[in-house]
Design an enzyme around this catalytic site. Structure first.
Site, PDB file in Angstrom:
ATOM      1  N   THR A   1      -7.741   3.350 -19.772  1.00  9.35           N
ATOM      2  CA  THR A   1      -7.456   1.746 -19.091  1.00  9.35           C
ATOM      3  C   THR A   1      -8.694   1.796 -18.355  1.00  9.35           C
ATOM      4  OG1 THR A   1      -7.828   4.166 -17.252  1.00  9.35           O
ATOM      5  CG2 THR A   1      -5.369   3.824 -18.232  1.00  9.35           C
TER       6      THR A   1
ATOM      7  N   ASP B   1       0.745  -0.701   0.358  1.00  6.14           N
ATOM      8  CA  ASP B   1      -0.032   0.585  -0.061  1.00  6.14           C
ATOM      9  C   ASP B   1       1.240   1.524  -0.042  1.00  6.14           C
ATOM     10  OD1 ASP B   1      -1.276   2.203   0.405  1.00  6.14           O
ATOM     11  OD2 ASP B   1      -2.638   1.725   2.514  1.00  6.14           O
ATOM     12  N   VAL B   2       0.987   1.606  -1.455  1.00 12.74           N
ATOM     13  CA  VAL B   2       1.806   3.413  -1.273  1.00 12.74           C
ATOM     14  C   VAL B   2       1.408   4.865  -0.489  1.00 12.74           C
ATOM     15  CG1 VAL B   2       2.916   1.931  -3.429  1.00 12.74           C
ATOM     16  CG2 VAL B   2       1.271   3.941  -3.320  1.00 12.74           C
TER      17      VAL B   2
ATOM     18  N   TYR C   1      -7.869  15.977  -6.943  1.00 16.81           N
ATOM     19  CA  TYR C   1      -7.298  15.155  -7.849  1.00 16.81           C
ATOM     20  C   TYR C   1      -6.253  15.818  -8.526  1.00 16.81           C
ATOM     21  CZ  TYR C   1      -5.471  12.434 -11.880  1.00 16.81           C
ATOM     22  OH  TYR C   1      -5.099  11.911 -12.813  1.00 16.81           O
TER      23      TYR C   1
ATOM     24  N   LYS D   1      -2.300  16.180  -8.194  1.00 14.91           N
ATOM     25  CA  LYS D   1      -0.987  15.681  -9.377  1.00 14.91           C
ATOM     26  C   LYS D   1      -0.466  17.018  -9.947  1.00 14.91           C
ATOM     27  CE  LYS D   1      -2.391  11.418 -10.532  1.00 14.91           C
ATOM     28  NZ  LYS D   1      -1.423  10.815 -10.967  1.00 14.91           N
TER      29      LYS D   1
ATOM     30  N   ASN E   1       3.395   5.270 -10.007  1.00 17.41           N
ATOM     31  CA  ASN E   1       1.906   4.932 -10.913  1.00 17.41           C
ATOM     32  C   ASN E   1       1.308   5.054 -10.387  1.00 17.41           C
ATOM     33  OD1 ASN E   1       0.539   4.774 -13.180  1.00 17.41           O
ATOM     34  ND2 ASN E   1       1.074   2.688 -12.440  1.00 17.41           N
TER      35      ASN E   1
END
Length: 261
Positions: A201, A71-72, A166, A170, A98
């Protein structure tokens, strides 16, 4: 379906070690597959074991690919990931940060603190944690490349309601990338980022299927007239990691079908 020619060959990647977080689907999987085609050993990091096992079946039998649960958003998990990779391979040559996840999208005026926090942690703090533990072994070795996945929404405001957190995350990825790149510009470690536009995706394709009107708006934002493909982004990541991009430092590579033109 648009047919994309195979990526350029990078012979320097043979026998190198590549780490891809969020490598079980979409852009991450396409990038892991691209590294493997170049002869690199690949470590896929992710949270979902079932999805990872499915991803591993897509590699050729002679590929050296493994999965490590991580879990990053957890520093402890990322520390364990990097330690495991170093025990197994002794080094990390390339890292593609990513993986990302967020809270419920909503306009700023009604966004909960929890949703904000989950999005910032999932898309920005996670990148910091990955670099925090990837950099020491790379600096010790005096070489390595880190590519962070930002977005065109790290270059502009989110074009649809609800994406402020978001976009903020980013944008933060780019600020973090640029600052880290300058910190280590003379240390032999290159740090840069990639900024994809709308890419086909699984989550994006599912969203478009459920929201045809919004889907048409999304495709309409791409001057090229279509979504990008994961392999097109993967090709960009591999170029950034290759010796051909030796003078690429800090600045992001924008792959957007003309979106930001």
């Amino acid at each position: 379906m648009v047919q994309i020619s195979p990526p350029k060959r990078y012979p320097e990647m043979r026998e190198k070690i590549a780490l891809v977080t969020g490598g079980s689907t979409g852009i991450g999987l396409a990038t892991a597959q691209a590294f493997a085609r170049e002869g690199a050993a690949v470590i896929i990091a992710g949270r979902n074991e079932k999805r990872a096992k499915q991803a591993l079946t897509t590699f050729s039998q002679d590929s050296r690919v493994s999965w490590i649960e991580c879990d990053v958003t957890s520093g402890r998990d990322v520390d364990r990931l990097i330690s495991s990779a170093l025990r197994e391979h002794g080094k990390i040559d390339y890292a593609f940060n990513n993986a990302g996840s967020g809270g419920k999208m909503s306009p700023i005026a009604s966004m909960s603190e929890d949703a904000w926090g989950k999005t910032i942690n999932g898309y920005l703090t996670s990148v910091f944690l990955c670099m925090r533990y990837q950099l020491p072994p790379m600096l010790e070795a005096g070489r390595g490349v880190i590519v962070n996945n930002s977005s065109v929404d790290g270059l502009r405001g989110y074009p649809l309601p609800g994406g402020a957190a978001y976009s903020a995350a980013k944008h933060g990825v780019l600020g973090l990338t640029r600052s880290a790149a300058l910190e280590h510009a003379k240390d032999g470690v290159r740090i840069t980022a990639i900024c994809p536009g709308w890419i086909g995706t699984p989550p994006v394709e599912n969203f478009i299927r459920k929201n045809e009107r919004v889907g048409a708006q999304i495709v309409g934002q791409e001057p090229i007239g279509r979504l990008g493909t994961p392999i097109e982004v993967a090709n960009g990541v591999l170029w950034l990691c290759s010796d051909a991009a030796s003078f690429m430092l800090g600045s992001p590579l924008v792959l957007d079908g003309g979106y930001m033109a």
